[in-house]
Design an enzyme around this catalytic site. Sequence first.
Site, short mmCIF file in Angstrom:
data_model
loop_
_atom_site.label_atom_id
_atom_site.label_comp_id
_atom_site.label_asym_id
_atom_site.label_seq_id
_atom_site.Cartn_x
_atom_site.Cartn_y
_atom_site.Cartn_z
N ARG A 199 26.39 -42.96 44.04
CA ARG A 199 26.35 -43.25 45.48
C ARG A 199 25.16 -44.11 45.89
NH1 ARG A 199 26.88 -37.05 47.05
NH2 ARG A 199 25.90 -36.99 44.99
N GLN A 225 36.04 -47.25 31.97
CA GLN A 225 36.36 -45.83 31.98
C GLN A 225 37.87 -45.68 31.81
OE1 GLN A 225 36.66 -43.43 35.63
NE2 GLN A 225 35.05 -42.12 34.79
N TYR A 274 40.91 -34.00 35.35
CA TYR A 274 41.92 -34.97 34.94
C TYR A 274 42.61 -34.37 33.70
CZ TYR A 274 40.31 -38.66 38.11
OH TYR A 274 40.01 -39.41 39.22
#
Length: 427
Positions: free
Chosen positions: A350, A103, A173
């Site tokens: 998660r 990423q 971002y």
Amino acid sequence: MPSITPPDPFDPAQLGPIQLRNRIIKAATSEGRSPDGLVTQDLIDFHVAYARGGVGLTTVAYCCVSSEGASAPGQILMTRNAVPGLQRLTEAVHAEGAAISAQLGHAGPVASKKITGVTAVAPSRMVNPTALEYCRAISRREITDVVQRFADAAAIAVDSGFDAVELHFGHNYLPSSFLSPLFNRRRDEYGGDIDNRSRFVREIADAVRTRVGSAIAVTAKISMDDGIRGGIGVSESLRTAQLLDADGTLDALELTQGSSVVRQMFLFRGDVPVDDFAAVMPQPWKTGVLLLGKKILGEFPYHDLYMLESARQFVPLMKNTKLILLGGITDFDHMTTGMAEGFDFVAMGRALLREPNLVEAIRTDRSKQTYCTHCNRCMYTVYGRTHCVLDPASAFGAVDSARGADSAVITGVDELAASARGSGCRD
């Protein structure tokens, strides 16, 4: 017209030039295991566990395209010095039969000067409302430089043996902040209507594709909406996705939600772990988090497949680009729902932090249910070594019995207090 049977989530699938052994992706979760910007054995073990646990593709996060683009301590810096370690990482994952993606991102307004040493940049001047740090407007020359840095980082990923790169166009971002009418008030060709605000992400995707050609897959993560009034909404995100799809620069889009600037729980949903954040903070941050944490982070109930309602709107519009469904995917039924809705892949975050072998467990027992409770206590561990605090036997970090905070998190208190974003693992 005969109906088309959707693929099984465990069927092999093509992603650009690579074939994955199944359609299940380990989502990016900002590991914090690279204290010097380089790969550690800890990071290799982290991803090998997911590869051994059955995922088709594991995503390494977060790989900074420049030092000023870091969003938290302990992130990889994509320089030539990092290549030997990255090669060891990719070789180890490949040995377990999985593919691996890097990423790539620039934090922009999510960055903290306490971490990077420089003032953060954004499309226009602003103050990060959670960190209370000033962000200056990025110049046109710097925009060109950032585009080049994404391309350079992608080339490093190729040389390091990665199968794919994921361009981080989400969560406010730097690239994502250009898409936001709230954060982007520019009057040049990068501001104004959504076509202009999409210019930066399109230039990044084009530069990366031009640099890597067909050597690896190129994907991007994009926020469908950021949960902020006046910010990114689904209708404009649909337009951005259509523009990227028409460009033909991406092999897949991973659809996400939320912001790492404010109201971070719109991404995660579920419990808001303010007590855990406060426990690792000095005063006066501790009191501030206890009093205002839920208001700043927001409160949004968790439900399975919570991004599906927004994400299904993208399916009929994509002509060239495959889609990855994220958000509340924890069992086989969720995976098959995604396939039936027209998605090509599903991504899990998660639930895999809780059980690295969950995919293999589901493959062998399709009634398997996750142990993840969506307590979101993994969020604050991003400032140390991201892990599930509920598993004392986890190879991902010893647990402090008093609060579940590992020693690396305590070490990172200064950075945590300085940035105070509470953005946790990013997916």
